[in-house]
Design a protein around this motif. Structure first.
Motif, PDB file in Angstrom:
ATOM      1  N   VAL A  32      30.906  40.869 -31.256  1.00 52.50           N
ATOM      2  CA  VAL A  32      30.811  41.053 -32.807  1.00 52.50           C
ATOM      3  C   VAL A  32      31.271  40.435 -33.309  1.00 52.50           C
ATOM      4  O   VAL A  32      32.680  40.296 -33.327  1.00 52.50           O
ATOM      5  CB  VAL A  32      31.003  43.048 -32.860  1.00 52.50           C
ATOM      6  CG1 VAL A  32      31.119  43.143 -34.261  1.00 52.50           C
ATOM      7  CG2 VAL A  32      30.062  43.503 -32.350  1.00 52.50           C
ATOM      8  N   MET A  33      31.528  40.029 -34.466  1.00 59.04           N
ATOM      9  CA  MET A  33      32.554  38.871 -35.240  1.00 59.04           C
ATOM     10  C   MET A  33      32.708  39.960 -36.912  1.00 59.04           C
ATOM     11  O   MET A  33      32.217  40.624 -37.710  1.00 59.04           O
ATOM     12  CB  MET A  33      31.426  37.930 -36.197  1.00 59.04           C
ATOM     13  CG  MET A  33      31.546  37.379 -34.543  1.00 59.04           C
ATOM     14  SD  MET A  33      32.577  36.652 -33.515  1.00 59.04           S
ATOM     15  CE  MET A  33      33.598  34.958 -34.802  1.00 59.04           C
ATOM     16  N   CYS A  34      33.563  39.891 -36.930  1.00 55.88           N
ATOM     17  CA  CYS A  34      34.053  40.680 -38.439  1.00 55.88           C
ATOM     18  C   CYS A  34      35.683  39.607 -39.027  1.00 55.88           C
ATOM     19  O   CYS A  34      35.839  38.429 -38.100  1.00 55.88           O
ATOM     20  CB  CYS A  34      35.465  41.599 -37.630  1.00 55.88           C
ATOM     21  SG  CYS A  34      35.898  43.328 -38.538  1.00 55.88           S
ATOM     22  N   CYS A  95      39.171  36.027 -39.101  1.00 52.58           N
ATOM     23  CA  CYS A  95      38.016  35.586 -38.283  1.00 52.58           C
ATOM     24  C   CYS A  95      38.148  36.789 -36.778  1.00 52.58           C
ATOM     25  O   CYS A  95      39.164  35.930 -36.649  1.00 52.58           O
ATOM     26  CB  CYS A  95      37.555  34.814 -38.476  1.00 52.58           C
ATOM     27  SG  CYS A  95      35.852  34.728 -36.982  1.00 52.58           S
ATOM     28  N   ALA A  96      37.988  37.534 -36.992  1.00 49.70           N
ATOM     29  CA  ALA A  96      37.818  38.103 -35.603  1.00 49.70           C
ATOM     30  C   ALA A  96      36.462  38.173 -34.260  1.00 49.70           C
ATOM     31  O   ALA A  96      35.327  38.233 -35.186  1.00 49.70           O
ATOM     32  CB  ALA A  96      38.792  39.728 -35.455  1.00 49.70           C
ATOM     33  N   GLY A  98      34.780  40.507 -31.264  1.00 47.77           N
ATOM     34  CA  GLY A  98      35.561  41.853 -30.290  1.00 47.77           C
ATOM     35  C   GLY A  98      33.766  41.750 -29.346  1.00 47.77           C
ATOM     36  O   GLY A  98      32.901  41.579 -30.236  1.00 47.77           O
ATOM     37  N   SER A  99      33.985  42.038 -28.049  1.00 48.38           N
ATOM     38  CA  SER A  99      32.726  42.073 -27.564  1.00 48.38           C
ATOM     39  C   SER A  99      33.004  43.882 -26.534  1.00 48.38           C
ATOM     40  O   SER A  99      32.142  44.239 -25.962  1.00 48.38           O
ATOM     41  CB  SER A  99      33.479  41.910 -25.684  1.00 48.38           C
ATOM     42  OG  SER A  99      34.758  42.774 -24.817  1.00 48.38           O
ATOM     43  N   ARG A 100      34.290  44.793 -27.353  1.00 43.01           N
ATOM     44  CA  ARG A 100      33.395  46.318 -26.673  1.00 43.01           C
ATOM     45  C   ARG A 100      34.170  46.774 -29.027  1.00 43.01           C
ATOM     46  O   ARG A 100      34.383  47.929 -28.651  1.00 43.01           O
ATOM     47  CB  ARG A 100      34.522  46.652 -26.139  1.00 43.01           C
ATOM     48  CG  ARG A 100      34.477  45.950 -24.909  1.00 43.01           C
ATOM     49  CD  ARG A 100      35.743  46.480 -24.248  1.00 43.01           C
ATOM     50  NE  ARG A 100      37.297  46.707 -24.109  1.00 43.01           N
ATOM     51  CZ  ARG A 100      37.548  45.033 -24.223  1.00 43.01           C
ATOM     52  NH1 ARG A 100      37.033  43.900 -23.772  1.00 43.01           N
ATOM     53  NH2 ARG A 100      38.517  44.552 -24.835  1.00 43.01           N
ATOM     54  N   ILE A 101      33.323  46.133 -29.181  1.00 46.34           N
ATOM     55  CA  ILE A 101      32.944  46.833 -30.612  1.00 46.34           C
ATOM     56  C   ILE A 101      31.319  47.759 -30.801  1.00 46.34           C
ATOM     57  O   ILE A 101      30.551  47.461 -31.241  1.00 46.34           O
ATOM     58  CB  ILE A 101      33.174  45.569 -31.491  1.00 46.34           C
ATOM     59  CG1 ILE A 101      34.620  44.779 -31.430  1.00 46.34           C
ATOM     60  CG2 ILE A 101      32.756  46.503 -32.897  1.00 46.34           C
ATOM     61  CD1 ILE A 101      35.263  45.723 -31.456  1.00 46.34           C
ATOM     62  N   TYR A 112      40.010  43.972 -31.847  1.00 44.98           N
ATOM     63  CA  TYR A 112      39.005  42.968 -31.385  1.00 44.98           C
ATOM     64  C   TYR A 112      39.516  41.867 -30.444  1.00 44.98           C
ATOM     65  O   TYR A 112      41.251  42.163 -30.053  1.00 44.98           O
ATOM     66  CB  TYR A 112      38.589  42.130 -32.860  1.00 44.98           C
ATOM     67  CG  TYR A 112      37.661  42.820 -33.356  1.00 44.98           C
ATOM     68  CD1 TYR A 112      38.621  44.525 -34.266  1.00 44.98           C
ATOM     69  CD2 TYR A 112      36.906  42.349 -33.768  1.00 44.98           C
ATOM     70  CE1 TYR A 112      37.202  44.115 -35.183  1.00 44.98           C
ATOM     71  CE2 TYR A 112      35.323  43.053 -34.344  1.00 44.98           C
ATOM     72  CZ  TYR A 112      35.332  43.955 -34.578  1.00 44.98           C
ATOM     73  OH  TYR A 112      35.003  44.668 -36.206  1.00 44.98           O
ATOM     74  N   ASP A 113      39.251  41.920 -29.718  1.00 42.59           N
ATOM     75  CA  ASP A 113      39.140  40.530 -28.535  1.00 42.59           C
ATOM     76  C   ASP A 113      40.315  39.292 -29.195  1.00 42.59           C
ATOM     77  O   ASP A 113      41.431  39.149 -28.629  1.00 42.59           O
ATOM     78  CB  ASP A 113      38.486  40.045 -27.945  1.00 42.59           C
ATOM     79  CG  ASP A 113      37.713  41.419 -26.907  1.00 42.59           C
ATOM     80  OD1 ASP A 113      37.094  41.298 -26.825  1.00 42.59           O
ATOM     81  OD2 ASP A 113      38.568  42.153 -26.825  1.00 42.59           O
TER      82      ASP A 113
END
Length: 125
Positions: A32-34, A95-96, A98-101, A112-113
């Motif tokens: 997931v990108m944020c 920009c961030a 995340g793999s567990r979002i 976010y990772d």
């Protein structure tokens, strides 16, 4: 994993900018990108997030209808199109990834990772 933002700058109120975030060293389509932003003297705040497929991005109420988030998994890049900018949109945009979002934590920056270095957006009145 490296995230590199670009596209920031100085723009007049009412203008537009498109931010890009290029990812490397990861399976981009798994994340997931944020985008978050932080203005001077303020806490970092959520701007927009997009799932792995690119469908149905989520936006902060303050940017709905002005900002559009999209991603190109073939290019490992996420884009934030910002239109009708106002001085209050001035901030460093991060920009961030995340793999567990999930639906219950996509606004939580701590979940976010990986993070980019940020790009400055300045909107003059």
């Amino acid at each position: 994993v490296q995230l590199v933002e670009s596209g920031g700058g100085l723009v007049q109120a009412g203008g537009s900018l498109r931010l890009s975030c290029a990812a490397s060293g990861c399976t981009f389509s798994s994340y997931v990108m944020c985008w978050f932003r932080q203005a001077p003297g303020k806490e970092r705040e959520f701007v927009a997030a997009i799932g792995q497929s690119g469908a149905s991005p989520y936006y902060a109420d303050s940017v709905k209808g002005r900002f559009t988030l999209s991603r190109d998994n073939a290019k490992n890049t996420v884009y934030l199109q910002m239109n009708s900018l106002k001085p209050e949109h001035s901030a460093i945009y991060y920009c961030a990834a995340g793999s567990r979002i999930y639906y219950n934590n996509y606004r939580d920056d701590m979940d976010y990772d990986y993070w980019g270095q940020g790009t400055q957006v300045t909107v003059s009145s």
